[in-house]
Design a protein around this motif. Structure first.
Motif, PDB file in Angstrom:
ATOM      1  N   GLY A   1       0.792  -1.223   0.000  1.00 27.30           N
ATOM      2  CA  GLY A   1       0.000   0.000   0.000  1.00 27.30           C
ATOM      3  C   GLY A   1       0.821   1.267   0.000  1.00 27.30           C
ATOM      4  N   ALA A   2       0.116   2.366   0.080  1.00 27.14           N
ATOM      5  CA  ALA A   2       0.728   3.689  -0.034  1.00 27.14           C
ATOM      6  C   ALA A   2       1.635   4.025   1.144  1.00 27.14           C
ATOM      7  CB  ALA A   2      -0.369   4.746  -0.156  1.00 27.14           C
ATOM      8  N   ALA A   3       1.479   3.334   2.263  1.00 26.65           N
ATOM      9  CA  ALA A   3       2.319   3.626   3.426  1.00 26.65           C
ATOM     10  C   ALA A   3       3.761   3.192   3.218  1.00 26.65           C
ATOM     11  CB  ALA A   3       1.752   2.942   4.666  1.00 26.65           C
ATOM     12  N   LEU A   4       3.988   2.250   2.308  1.00 24.91           N
ATOM     13  CA  LEU A   4       5.349   1.787   2.049  1.00 24.91           C
ATOM     14  C   LEU A   4       6.122   2.792   1.206  1.00 24.91           C
ATOM     15  CD1 LEU A   4       5.106  -2.013   1.207  1.00 24.91           C
ATOM     16  CD2 LEU A   4       6.068  -0.931   3.222  1.00 24.91           C
ATOM     17  N   PRO A   5       7.373   3.008   1.546  1.00 21.75           N
ATOM     18  CA  PRO A   5       8.183   3.880   0.697  1.00 21.75           C
ATOM     19  C   PRO A   5       8.378   3.255  -0.685  1.00 21.75           C
ATOM     20  CG  PRO A   5       9.263   3.434   2.815  1.00 21.75           C
ATOM     21  CD  PRO A   5       8.083   2.535   2.724  1.00 21.75           C
TER      22      PRO A   5
ATOM     23  N   ASP B   1      15.041   1.268  -8.282  1.00 24.89           N
ATOM     24  CA  ASP B   1      13.884   1.162  -9.166  1.00 24.89           C
ATOM     25  C   ASP B   1      12.733   0.534  -8.379  1.00 24.89           C
ATOM     26  OD1 ASP B   1      14.488  -1.559  -8.988  1.00 24.89           O
ATOM     27  OD2 ASP B   1      15.310  -1.673 -11.013  1.00 24.89           O
ATOM     28  N   ALA B   2      11.634   0.265  -9.041  1.00 25.54           N
ATOM     29  CA  ALA B   2      10.437  -0.244  -8.349  1.00 25.54           C
ATOM     30  C   ALA B   2      10.704  -1.591  -7.670  1.00 25.54           C
ATOM     31  CB  ALA B   2       9.276  -0.360  -9.330  1.00 25.54           C
TER      32      ALA B   2
ATOM     33  N   LEU C   1      11.717  -4.645  -2.452  1.00 27.43           N
ATOM     34  CA  LEU C   1      12.539  -5.483  -1.571  1.00 27.43           C
ATOM     35  C   LEU C   1      13.105  -4.662  -0.421  1.00 27.43           C
ATOM     36  CD1 LEU C   1      13.865  -8.135  -0.803  1.00 27.43           C
ATOM     37  CD2 LEU C   1      15.697  -7.623  -2.458  1.00 27.43           C
ATOM     38  N   LEU C   2      13.585  -3.478  -0.716  1.00 26.73           N
ATOM     39  CA  LEU C   2      14.138  -2.602   0.308  1.00 26.73           C
ATOM     40  C   LEU C   2      13.100  -2.287   1.381  1.00 26.73           C
ATOM     41  CD1 LEU C   2      16.408  -0.810   1.412  1.00 26.73           C
ATOM     42  CD2 LEU C   2      15.729   0.936  -0.257  1.00 26.73           C
TER      43      LEU C   2
ATOM     44  N   ALA D   1      22.426  -3.577  -1.316  1.00 20.36           N
ATOM     45  CA  ALA D   1      22.287  -5.010  -1.053  1.00 20.36           C
ATOM     46  C   ALA D   1      21.043  -5.572  -1.748  1.00 20.36           C
ATOM     47  CB  ALA D   1      22.221  -5.263   0.452  1.00 20.36           C
ATOM     48  N   ALA D   2      19.946  -4.843  -1.694  1.00 23.73           N
ATOM     49  CA  ALA D   2      18.716  -5.301  -2.357  1.00 23.73           C
ATOM     50  C   ALA D   2      18.929  -5.407  -3.864  1.00 23.73           C
ATOM     51  CB  ALA D   2      17.565  -4.340  -2.048  1.00 23.73           C
TER      52      ALA D   2
END
Length: 181
Positions: free
Chosen positions: A115-119, A133-134, A139-140, A164-165
């Motif tokens: 959702g939108a709460a994730l960076p 990138d997306a 993953l990050l 790392a990601a």
């Protein structure tokens, strides 16, 4: 001006309006100058780091004593220069992005998973984290959701996690790629 009384009583005279404009202008100049002057993070920052009041005076909300150092670290990163931090909208994007990261970094791996709460990639870019990138952002953000906020309160920490990601995502063929360590 938006933070002033809605009845207009605080800006109904030219001198009051001029004072408000001057306050905003000085705060924006201080924030932009701090971003321009610094490229290595808050620990080695030159000049006086902005205060919560400086952000408030610039018309930026969401800065608290708890997140001030993280936000100032983003301002002091190489990717965020004075031109990227000289308007209230640009500064608000940085604050909002870091607040998303800090909210996600609650050490609870079962929440904040979509959702939108994730960076997202744009949030990381606003903070000065490069080459996200997306896919890397997804993953990050999943990794960050398992961490505490102290683990993500500098751009250097975020960049290391992003690198790392990206490495993990690039490992797609065990016979030709070197496994990430």
């Amino acid at each position: 001006i938006a933070a002033k009384s809605t009845d207009g009583s605080q800006t109904d005279e030219l001198s009051e309006l001029q004072t408000a404009v001057d306050t905003i202008s000085i705060a924006l100049s201080n924030l932009s100058s701090f971003a321009q002057l610094n490229t290595t993070g808050l620990v080695q920052a030159l000049g006086t780091a902005p205060s919560v009041n400086t952000y408030t005076d610039a018309g930026v909300s969401g800065v608290t004593t708890a997140n001030l150092d993280a936000i100032n670290d983003a301002l002091a990163s190489a990717a965020v220069n004075g031109a990227k931090a000289d308007t209230p909208a640009e500064l608000q994007a940085i604050v909002d992005a870091y607040n998303k990261v800090i909210a996600a970094a609650d050490g609870n791996p079962v929440n904040n998973t979509s959702g939108a709460a994730l960076p997202g990639a744009a949030d990381y870019a606003a903070l000065g984290v490069t080459a996200v990138d997306a896919g890397t952002a997804a993953l990050l953000s999943d990794v960050i959701d398992n961490l505490a906020s102290a683990d993500v309160n500098t751009v250097a920490q975020l960049q290391a996690l992003a690198d790392a990601a990206k490495t993990v995502l690039a490992y797609d063929n065990a016979s030709t790629d070197t496994a990430p360590t």
